[in-house]
Design an enzyme around this catalytic site. Structure first.
Site, PDB file in Angstrom:
ATOM      1  N   THR A   6       0.752  -1.598   0.363  1.00 16.17           N
ATOM      2  CA  THR A   6      -0.173  -0.194   0.108  1.00 16.17           C
ATOM      3  C   THR A   6       1.124   0.995   0.022  1.00 16.17           C
ATOM      4  O   THR A   6       1.881   1.078   0.810  1.00 16.17           O
ATOM      5  CB  THR A   6      -1.123   0.319   0.967  1.00 16.17           C
ATOM      6  OG1 THR A   6      -1.776   1.028   1.634  1.00 16.17           O
ATOM      7  CG2 THR A   6      -0.208  -0.474   2.089  1.00 16.17           C
ATOM      8  N   ASP A   8       0.423   4.252   1.545  1.00 17.40           N
ATOM      9  CA  ASP A   8       0.071   4.530   2.764  1.00 17.40           C
ATOM     10  C   ASP A   8       0.977   4.155   3.412  1.00 17.40           C
ATOM     11  O   ASP A   8       1.380   4.676   4.624  1.00 17.40           O
ATOM     12  CB  ASP A   8      -1.377   4.754   3.042  1.00 17.40           C
ATOM     13  CG  ASP A   8      -2.368   5.408   2.018  1.00 17.40           C
ATOM     14  OD1 ASP A   8      -2.336   6.214   1.021  1.00 17.40           O
ATOM     15  OD2 ASP A   8      -3.699   5.348   2.737  1.00 17.40           O
ATOM     16  N   ARG A  43       1.481  32.456  -5.035  1.00 17.85           N
ATOM     17  CA  ARG A  43       0.036  32.342  -4.645  1.00 17.85           C
ATOM     18  C   ARG A  43       0.959  31.191  -3.774  1.00 17.85           C
ATOM     19  O   ARG A  43       1.683  30.277  -3.562  1.00 17.85           O
ATOM     20  CB  ARG A  43      -0.613  31.138  -5.696  1.00 17.85           C
ATOM     21  CG  ARG A  43      -0.956  31.851  -6.936  1.00 17.85           C
ATOM     22  CD  ARG A  43      -2.221  31.156  -7.738  1.00 17.85           C
ATOM     23  NE  ARG A  43      -2.973  33.025  -8.784  1.00 17.85           N
ATOM     24  CZ  ARG A  43      -3.650  31.982  -9.671  1.00 17.85           C
ATOM     25  NH1 ARG A  43      -3.844  30.694  -9.873  1.00 17.85           N
ATOM     26  NH2 ARG A  43      -3.637  33.259 -10.774  1.00 17.85           N
TER      27      ARG A  43
END
Length: 249
Positions: A6, A8, A43
């Site tokens: 994964t 993550d 920005r």
């Protein structure tokens, strides 16, 4: 026999899951590529990244210098404080921009996870998405307070599948080969109920029920500053390769 995979990197018991290094590499590359646009327009830059319950995919790129701040699922953040920090970062930057990485599972103080769709997948998970949009809106709205009354516009980009496509990096070419061989050796040895892992720099295996017995998340106390909204580290001496990914919170 299980193999941890994964991006993550939140599978308990192992320091490393297949896909994590490539995800981090892509995130750093894409963030750096977007800097020119953020700088030329002066920005804020808000980049939403993967990370449902664990913020490793936002933490590591920020630690590597890709972003000024990151907000992660493990800590509900104050948007006013984030705006203040990013405004100060932007002011200090000669190119007048600042960047925050937003985990898809990040939550506003007093809020909950933001879902793109209410329908759940086969595992019962609703599709996360949209927190980056909300953060961008709030930053623009609050920014005049920290910019002499002038609004600061935002470049808002969801990196999404751009970080999980294409060729794997070196680590994600080597580790899967090793994991596959380890898993096959266990099967041939008629050993079952094990999870192949990478722990403290070495390959090993452990009981597969480790995956469900605990959770692997960022250790806030050790690795994340809730005041500065960015990774915290006192020393790198004797730390594992990816610093904070070997601990279970």
């Amino acid at each position: 026999v299980g193999i941890p995979k994964t991006m993550d990197n939140d599978v308990p018991g192992t320091d490393y899951c297949i896909g994590f290094s490539t995800c981090i590499t892509r995130t750093i590359q894409l963030t750096n590529s977007l800097r020119t646009s953020a700088g030329s327009h002066e920005r804020f830059m808000v980049l939403e990244v993967f990370g449902r319950y664990a913020g490793f995919t936002a933490m590591l790129p920020t630690m590597a210098g890709a972003a000024n701040r990151c907000v992660i699922p493990e800590h509900k953040f104050n948007i006013e404080r984030l705006t203040e920090l990013l405004s100060a970062d932007r002011k200090r930057n000669p190119s007048h921009y600042s960047t925050v990485l937003v985990s898809e599972g990040a939550m506003f103080e007093g809020g909950e996870m933001v879902f793109e769709k209410e329908a759940a997948d086969a595992f019962g998970h609703k599709k996360l998405g949209g927190i980056g949009d909300l953060v961008s809106e709030e930053l623009t709205h609050i920014s005049p307070k920290y910019n002499n009354g002038k609004k600061i516009e935002v470049i808002n980009q969801k990196l999404g599948y751009l970080v999980r496509c294409g060729d794997p990096d070196a680590i994600d070419s080597i580790v899967p080969m090793a994991y596959g061989n380890l898993a096959l050796d266990l099967i041939l040895g008629k050993i079952h109920g094990r999870l192949v892992v990478l722990k403290n720099g070495r390959y090993d295996n452990m009981p597969i029920d480790t995956v469900t017995s605990t959770k692997k998340v960022v250790n806030i106390k050790e690795h994340y500053s809730t005041e500065r909204l960015r990774p915290h580290y006192a020393s790198f001496e004797m730390r594992p390769l990816f610093i904070m990914t070997s601990e279970m919170g």
